[in-house]
Structure formats: C-alpha cells, structure tokens
Write an enzyme that holds these catalytic residues in place. Structure first.
Site, PDB file in Angstrom:
ATOM      1  N   ASP A 101      -1.533  -6.892 -13.038  1.00 56.03           N
ATOM      2  CA  ASP A 101      -0.839  -8.023 -13.661  1.00 56.03           C
ATOM      3  C   ASP A 101      -1.548  -8.421 -14.956  1.00 56.03           C
ATOM      4  O   ASP A 101      -2.734  -8.133 -15.148  1.00 56.03           O
ATOM      5  CB  ASP A 101      -0.833  -9.232 -12.708  1.00 56.03           C
TER       6      ASP A 101
HETATM    7  N1  URA Z   1      -2.000  -7.144  -6.608  1.00 57.61           N
HETATM    8  C1  URA Z   1      -1.573  -8.189  -7.354  1.00 57.61           C
HETATM    9  O1  URA Z   1      -1.033  -9.145  -6.854  1.00 57.61           O
HETATM   10  N2  URA Z   1      -1.797  -8.132  -8.690  1.00 57.61           N
HETATM   11  C2  URA Z   1      -2.420  -7.102  -9.284  1.00 57.61           C
HETATM   12  O2  URA Z   1      -2.591  -7.130 -10.511  1.00 57.61           O
HETATM   13  C3  URA Z   1      -2.856  -6.035  -8.497  1.00 57.61           C
HETATM   14  C4  URA Z   1      -2.629  -6.079  -7.153  1.00 57.61           C
END
Ligand code: URA
Length: 237
Positions: A101
């Site tokens: 993310d």
């Molecule tokens: N899980 C998430 O919620 N976000 C990420 O960036 C990676 C794994």
C-alpha cells in the site's frame, strides 16, 4: 552503450557514482584503464576494481519502500516506486513483485522476470511474508489465537497466520497469502486498526538493514537463487 550507463545498468551504482569511479581510474575496458564515462562498451570486457561486470539476462532488486509512493508502474498524478529507481533499471523492465500500500514501508522486490514474479505472488504457492504492524487497540493472546485459527473477513477467511506480540501495540505477523489490504483487514477485524505497516521479509529474503528508506540494491546471485527456489523454478544460468 556508454560506459557510465553500462555500469549503472548493472546496478553497480548510480550514474553519478559510476562516473566518479570511472574518473578515479577504477574501471578498465578490455584491460585498459579508461577515465572516459562516455567510452563505448560494445563487445568489450568491462571491469570495476578488477571485477568483471557481465550484463545478465534478468535483474532482481530489493527496495526499501518509503511511505507515500504507489506500487505501480506509472501514475499520472502520484509518485510511484519506479520514481525511486534510475532510468536504466526501469528501461530494462524491472517491475514490482506484488504490491505494498502507499503508506506501507519496507521490503519490495522488483524483477525483470515476469514468470518469477507471477509465481511468487501466486495464491497457490503460499510464499511467506512477514510484516511489523503498529496498531491502535490492544493486542492480546486472543488476537494471537484468532490469527492462528484464521481471521474471518467479509469475503473470505484468512489462512492461519502467526502473530508474535512484541508489545500491546506492536505485532510481527507472518502471512502466506497477499490479498488486497489483507494484513490491515486482519488486524482491523480484531479491533486493532493498523497505524503503521512495514514488510520485513518476502519468502527467503529479509530487508537489508543497510538500505535506508528509498534506497535499493541488486540481489546477490545467492539471494536470486533462493527466490527462484521459493517460486519452484530453476534459476536461469
Ligand atoms: N497487507 C496490507 O494490508 N497492506 C500492505 O501493504 C501489505 C499487506
């Protein structure tokens, strides 16, 4: 290809760094010292500090992703992880393996090998990922037990995951799948929304502590081999 570009393509260093090394007399073409960053390398043997540089077929990198960058090839409005790499690497077709993310930090792999990438993120392979999460709310042995059973989410139940509680607001979690916002959703479902998330490991590879946020490096041959093994593939020779 120009000598400075050739060396930067190898991931030996940034274009500026390699130009400095060439001018300092650390680079030879066909065994002859050259201080010209623009020298033509076509068909010539290049050595840096006596070490031969060979242009390999595939490139694999690890990046310490900082917060604020999208994991995407390109975006018309926002900065992407590709903006952190030199043009030489993007031009060679290095692509992120899976996604982090925008606000997630830590280990992001990039490779030119599309099959490797596909297999590493395939839900069939269950390649382990380890995240450090800082959460709101209190992590308890019940949270740990729920992670171990498999956290029920709206559209699926997460596979059993190992949660190690480091303190009441910090946990290290090992997951074997990578669905959209998965780790955040798992903590959120336990009443502990994630404040910060950092990936520490992807399959056999740990984040190199020497890489500061935004920095990257080529994988060593051994690391690339371990990655191919995790993907159930033969490493190309
Ligand atoms: N899980 C998430 O919620 N976000 C990420 O960036 C990676 C794994």
């Amino acid at each position: 290809m120009r000598l400075d570009r050739y060396l930067a393509n190898q991931g030996a260093g940034s274009r500026k760094e390699v130009q400095k090394w060439i001018r300092a007399g650390r680079v030879c073409l066909e065994g002859v010292l050259t201080r010209d960053p623009g020298a033509e390398t076509m068909g010539k043997r290049v050595t840096l500090d006596g070490r031969e540089m060979a242009l390999p077929g595939e490139i694999h990198l690890m990046l310490n992703k900082p917060a604020g960058f999208l994991t995407a090839r390109e975006d018309s409005r926002q900065r992407t992880v590709m903006d952190l790499l030199p043009e030489e690497m993007t031009a060679r077709g290095c692509m992120p393996v899976g996604r982090l993310d925008k606000d997630t930090t830590g280990l992001l792999l990039l490779t030119t090998d599309g099959v490797l990438s596909h297999r590493l993120i395939s839900p069939k392979r269950h390649v382990e990922k380890v995240y450090l999460a800082r959460v709101e709310g209190i992590l308890t042995p019940e949270t740990e037990a729920l992670f171990a059973r498999g956290v029920p989410l709206k559209d699926f139940t997460a596979l059993p995951a190992k949660l190690e509680i480091l303190d009441s607001h910090t946990g290290r979690v090992t997951v074997h799948e990578g669905k959209y916002h998965q780790v955040k959703r798992m903590f959120g479902a336990c009443g502990c929304p994630v404040l910060q998330l950092e990936r520490e490991r992807f399959g056999p590879l740990e984040m190199d502590p020497k890489l500061s946020p935004g920095a990257w490096r080529r994988l060593t041959g051994e690391e690339a081999g371990a990655l191919y093994e995790a993907a159930g593939m033969e490493a190309p020779r």
